[in-house]
Enzyme design. Structure first.
Site, short mmCIF file in Angstrom:
data_model
loop_
_atom_site.label_atom_id
_atom_site.label_comp_id
_atom_site.label_asym_id
_atom_site.label_seq_id
_atom_site.Cartn_x
_atom_site.Cartn_y
_atom_site.Cartn_z
N CYS A 1 82.93 45.10 21.48
CA CYS A 1 82.75 46.36 22.19
C CYS A 1 81.39 46.94 21.79
O CYS A 1 81.09 47.07 20.60
CB CYS A 1 83.87 47.33 21.83
SG CYS A 1 83.66 48.97 22.55
N CYS B 1 81.94 50.37 19.63
CA CYS B 1 82.50 50.44 18.27
C CYS B 1 82.48 49.13 17.49
O CYS B 1 82.86 49.11 16.32
CB CYS B 1 83.93 50.98 18.32
SG CYS B 1 85.12 49.83 19.04
N CYS C 1 88.95 49.23 25.45
CA CYS C 1 88.88 48.83 24.05
C CYS C 1 90.07 49.44 23.32
O CYS C 1 90.36 50.64 23.46
CB CYS C 1 87.57 49.31 23.43
SG CYS C 1 87.46 48.99 21.64
N CYS D 1 88.32 52.24 20.57
CA CYS D 1 87.60 53.47 20.95
C CYS D 1 87.87 53.91 22.38
O CYS D 1 87.30 54.89 22.83
CB CYS D 1 86.10 53.30 20.73
SG CYS D 1 85.30 52.23 21.94
N CYS E 1 87.96 40.67 33.80
CA CYS E 1 86.66 40.83 34.44
C CYS E 1 85.97 42.01 33.75
O CYS E 1 86.33 43.16 33.97
CB CYS E 1 86.87 41.07 35.92
SG CYS E 1 85.37 40.96 36.90
#
EC number: 1.8.4.12
Length: 134
Positions: A48, A51, A97, A100, A120
């Site tokens: 991510c 984070c 995510c 976060c 995707c």
């Protein structure tokens, strides 16, 4: 996984590029075939961008022909979470995510075996941590 990470929009704006903020915090979408990772074949872990949560391994990445990086599974189920998305007058499953709550993209039931899923994901929501030797 580490604890939940919560920041204000102002804090996210300071940490992210305008495109990353638009995609991750405002649930935007980058243009197809424009992202850094849509055609990437390097070995590593996709994290991510907000984070650093490790989300997808390159071994689950495949070419879906859609213009966005696609994966048939996250590293572990708790790395991501899914929520119903009824924007655009259609029902889709949004991927966020697990740490976060950043918007990553969407998941569809038209992927390859073994899961038949296609995560995707926007390149702007990711960074690639290359594995040793890369």
């Amino acid at each position: 996984m580490t604890d939940k990470l919560i920041r204000s929009n102002e804090e996210w704006k300071q940490r992210l590029t305008p495109e990353q903020f638009y995609v991750c915090r405002q649930r935007g979408t980058e243009k197809p075939f424009s992202g850094e990772y849509h055609d990437c074949k390097e070995d590593g872990i996709y994290q991510c961008v907000c984070c650093g949560n490790e989300l997808f391994g390159s071994e689950t990445k495949f070419d879906s022909g859609t213009g966005w990086p696609s994966y048939w599974a996250p590293l572990t189920p708790e790395r991501v979470k899914t929520v119903e998305d009824t924007d655009l007058a259609m029902c889709r499953t949004e991927v966020r995510c697990g740490r976060c709550d950043a918007h990553l993209g969407h998941v569809f039931a038209d992927g390859p075996p073994p899961t038949r899923l296609r995560y995707c994901i926007n390149s702007a929501a990711l960074t690639l941590a290359k594995r040793a030797g890369q």
